[in-house]
Design a protein around this motif. Structure first.
Motif, PDB file in Angstrom:
ATOM      1  N   TYR A  67       1.997  -5.237  -8.589  1.00 60.28           N
ATOM      2  CA  TYR A  67       0.636  -6.033  -9.387  1.00 60.28           C
ATOM      3  C   TYR A  67       0.628  -7.139  -8.979  1.00 60.28           C
ATOM      4  N   VAL A  68      -0.944  -7.726  -9.006  1.00 60.60           N
ATOM      5  CA  VAL A  68      -1.186  -9.001  -8.787  1.00 60.60           C
ATOM      6  C   VAL A  68      -2.156  -9.177  -9.445  1.00 60.60           C
ATOM      7  N   ASP A  69      -2.178 -10.666 -10.362  1.00 60.77           N
ATOM      8  CA  ASP A  69      -3.029 -11.064 -11.178  1.00 60.77           C
ATOM      9  C   ASP A  69      -3.381 -10.084 -12.369  1.00 60.77           C
ATOM     10  N   GLY A  70      -2.267  -9.374 -12.670  1.00 61.94           N
ATOM     11  CA  GLY A  70      -2.417  -8.476 -13.664  1.00 61.94           C
ATOM     12  C   GLY A  70      -3.197  -7.020 -13.353  1.00 61.94           C
ATOM     13  N   GLU A  71      -3.451  -6.767 -12.097  1.00 66.45           N
ATOM     14  CA  GLU A  71      -4.121  -5.262 -11.665  1.00 66.45           C
ATOM     15  C   GLU A  71      -2.944  -4.688 -10.586  1.00 66.45           C
ATOM     16  N   PHE A  72      -3.042  -3.578 -10.807  1.00 63.71           N
ATOM     17  CA  PHE A  72      -2.309  -2.599 -10.052  1.00 63.71           C
ATOM     18  C   PHE A  72      -2.724  -2.598  -8.616  1.00 63.71           C
ATOM     19  N   VAL A  73      -1.838  -2.730  -7.671  1.00 66.20           N
ATOM     20  CA  VAL A  73      -2.448  -3.073  -6.219  1.00 66.20           C
ATOM     21  C   VAL A  73      -2.023  -1.600  -5.469  1.00 66.20           C
ATOM     22  N   GLY A  74      -0.915  -1.087  -5.599  1.00 64.48           N
ATOM     23  CA  GLY A  74      -0.531   0.175  -4.968  1.00 64.48           C
ATOM     24  C   GLY A  74       0.872   0.092  -4.807  1.00 64.48           C
ATOM     25  N   GLY A  75       1.373   1.197  -3.924  1.00 61.41           N
ATOM     26  CA  GLY A  75       2.672   1.414  -3.672  1.00 61.41           C
ATOM     27  C   GLY A  75       2.954   1.241  -2.246  1.00 61.41           C
ATOM     28  N   SER A  76       4.034   1.390  -1.707  1.00 63.05           N
ATOM     29  CA  SER A  76       4.521   0.993  -0.371  1.00 63.05           C
ATOM     30  C   SER A  76       3.309   1.286   0.701  1.00 63.05           C
ATOM     31  N   ASP A  77       3.081   2.514   0.814  1.00 65.24           N
ATOM     32  CA  ASP A  77       1.903   3.028   1.884  1.00 65.24           C
ATOM     33  C   ASP A  77       0.763   2.249   1.855  1.00 65.24           C
ATOM     34  N   ILE A  78       0.000   2.156   0.692  1.00 63.93           N
ATOM     35  CA  ILE A  78      -1.000   1.318   0.297  1.00 63.93           C
ATOM     36  C   ILE A  78      -0.836  -0.149   0.646  1.00 63.93           C
ATOM     37  N   LEU A  79       0.067  -0.693   0.502  1.00 60.58           N
ATOM     38  CA  LEU A  79       0.523  -1.862   0.573  1.00 60.58           C
ATOM     39  C   LEU A  79       0.586  -1.924   2.382  1.00 60.58           C
ATOM     40  N   MET A  80       1.317  -1.130   3.283  1.00 62.22           N
ATOM     41  CA  MET A  80       1.298  -1.242   4.504  1.00 62.22           C
ATOM     42  C   MET A  80      -0.329  -1.292   4.937  1.00 62.22           C
ATOM     43  N   GLU A  81      -1.050  -0.176   4.567  1.00 56.10           N
ATOM     44  CA  GLU A  81      -2.593  -0.096   5.114  1.00 56.10           C
ATOM     45  C   GLU A  81      -3.231  -1.483   4.889  1.00 56.10           C
ATOM     46  N   MET A  82      -3.043  -1.941   3.720  1.00 57.14           N
ATOM     47  CA  MET A  82      -3.928  -3.211   2.984  1.00 57.14           C
ATOM     48  C   MET A  82      -3.405  -4.265   3.995  1.00 57.14           C
ATOM     49  N   TYR A  83      -2.189  -4.482   4.161  1.00 59.08           N
ATOM     50  CA  TYR A  83      -1.585  -5.330   5.143  1.00 59.08           C
ATOM     51  C   TYR A  83      -1.929  -5.513   6.425  1.00 59.08           C
ATOM     52  N   GLN A  84      -2.346  -4.145   7.101  1.00 62.20           N
ATOM     53  CA  GLN A  84      -2.569  -4.000   8.318  1.00 62.20           C
ATOM     54  C   GLN A  84      -4.188  -4.280   8.577  1.00 62.20           C
ATOM     55  N   ALA A  85      -4.994  -4.113   7.525  1.00 62.56           N
ATOM     56  CA  ALA A  85      -6.200  -4.461   7.657  1.00 62.56           C
ATOM     57  C   ALA A  85      -6.655  -5.696   7.143  1.00 62.56           C
ATOM     58  N   GLY A  86      -5.630  -6.444   6.800  1.00 64.44           N
ATOM     59  CA  GLY A  86      -5.750  -7.976   6.312  1.00 64.44           C
ATOM     60  C   GLY A  86      -6.308  -7.847   4.679  1.00 64.44           C
ATOM     61  N   GLU A  87      -6.431  -6.961   4.206  1.00 64.87           N
ATOM     62  CA  GLU A  87      -6.709  -6.802   2.878  1.00 64.87           C
ATOM     63  C   GLU A  87      -5.929  -7.469   1.926  1.00 64.87           C
ATOM     64  N   LEU A  88      -4.417  -6.970   2.033  1.00 68.58           N
ATOM     65  CA  LEU A  88      -3.507  -7.687   0.945  1.00 68.58           C
ATOM     66  C   LEU A  88      -3.616  -9.125   1.114  1.00 68.58           C
ATOM     67  N   GLN A  89      -3.639  -9.675   2.187  1.00 72.11           N
ATOM     68  CA  GLN A  89      -3.463 -11.167   2.225  1.00 72.11           C
ATOM     69  C   GLN A  89      -4.731 -11.735   1.472  1.00 72.11           C
ATOM     70  N   ASP A  90      -5.951 -11.075   1.547  1.00 68.33           N
ATOM     71  CA  ASP A  90      -7.112 -11.539   0.690  1.00 68.33           C
ATOM     72  C   ASP A  90      -6.757 -11.558  -0.609  1.00 68.33           C
ATOM     73  N   VAL A  91      -6.225 -10.275  -1.138  1.00 67.28           N
ATOM     74  CA  VAL A  91      -5.823 -10.157  -2.588  1.00 67.28           C
ATOM     75  C   VAL A  91      -5.044 -11.195  -3.131  1.00 67.28           C
ATOM     76  N   LEU A  92      -3.841 -11.606  -2.197  1.00 63.18           N
ATOM     77  CA  LEU A  92      -2.817 -12.357  -2.512  1.00 63.18           C
ATOM     78  C   LEU A  92      -3.495 -13.907  -2.513  1.00 63.18           C
ATOM     79  N   ARG A  93      -4.564 -14.198  -1.783  1.00 64.28           N
ATOM     80  CA  ARG A  93      -5.041 -15.398  -1.629  1.00 64.28           C
ATOM     81  C   ARG A  93      -6.012 -15.710  -2.665  1.00 64.28           C
ATOM     82  N   SER A  94      -6.636 -14.665  -3.122  1.00 63.35           N
ATOM     83  CA  SER A  94      -7.754 -14.868  -3.951  1.00 63.35           C
ATOM     84  C   SER A  94      -7.667 -15.544  -5.163  1.00 63.35           C
ATOM     85  N   SER A  95      -6.689 -16.037  -5.810  1.00 68.64           N
ATOM     86  CA  SER A  95      -6.506 -16.790  -7.044  1.00 68.64           C
ATOM     87  C   SER A  95      -5.500 -17.919  -6.927  1.00 68.64           C
TER      88      SER A  95
END
Length: 104
Positions: free
Chosen positions: A76-104
């Motif tokens: 969970y980031v900023d109160g929102e569910f992001v996902g589990g391990s596989d989703i985190l890996m996909e988001m990380y590889q696409a650069g999306e997770l870094q954006d979510v973690l930077r966004s606030s």
């Protein structure tokens, strides 16, 4: 809202980055939880709150209902569910997770 759901809600809303996992960040008890911790470290997360679901059966079951997600780990980031391990890996590889973690 049940007591356990309220406890989970408080953890999610009062910590910027929360990982419900098996074990701890220092000693993960499953490969998926370990991978999630490594991904977050690679993203430079320093304010990570981890919750070891193996220490509390109510939290372990309750978090699955809270997000309507059947597996652990759960991020969970900023109160929102992001996902589990596989989703985190996909988001990380696409650069999306870094954006979510930077966004606030």
């Amino acid at each position: 809202m049940s007591d356990v759901q309220q406890r989970i809600d408080d953890l999610v809303k009062n910590n910027r980055v929360v990982l419900f996992m098996k074990g701890t960040a220092q000693f993960p008890m499953c490969g998926f939880s370990g991978r999630a911790v490594q991904i977050l470290k690679a993203c430079g997360v320093t304010d990570l709150k981890t919750v070891n679901v193996l220490e509390d059966e109510e939290i372990r079951q309750g978090v699955k209902e809270y997000a309507n997600w059947p597996t652990i780990p759960q991020l969970y980031v900023d109160g929102e569910f992001v996902g589990g391990s596989d989703i985190l890996m996909e988001m990380y590889q696409a650069g999306e997770l870094q954006d979510v973690l930077r966004s606030s």
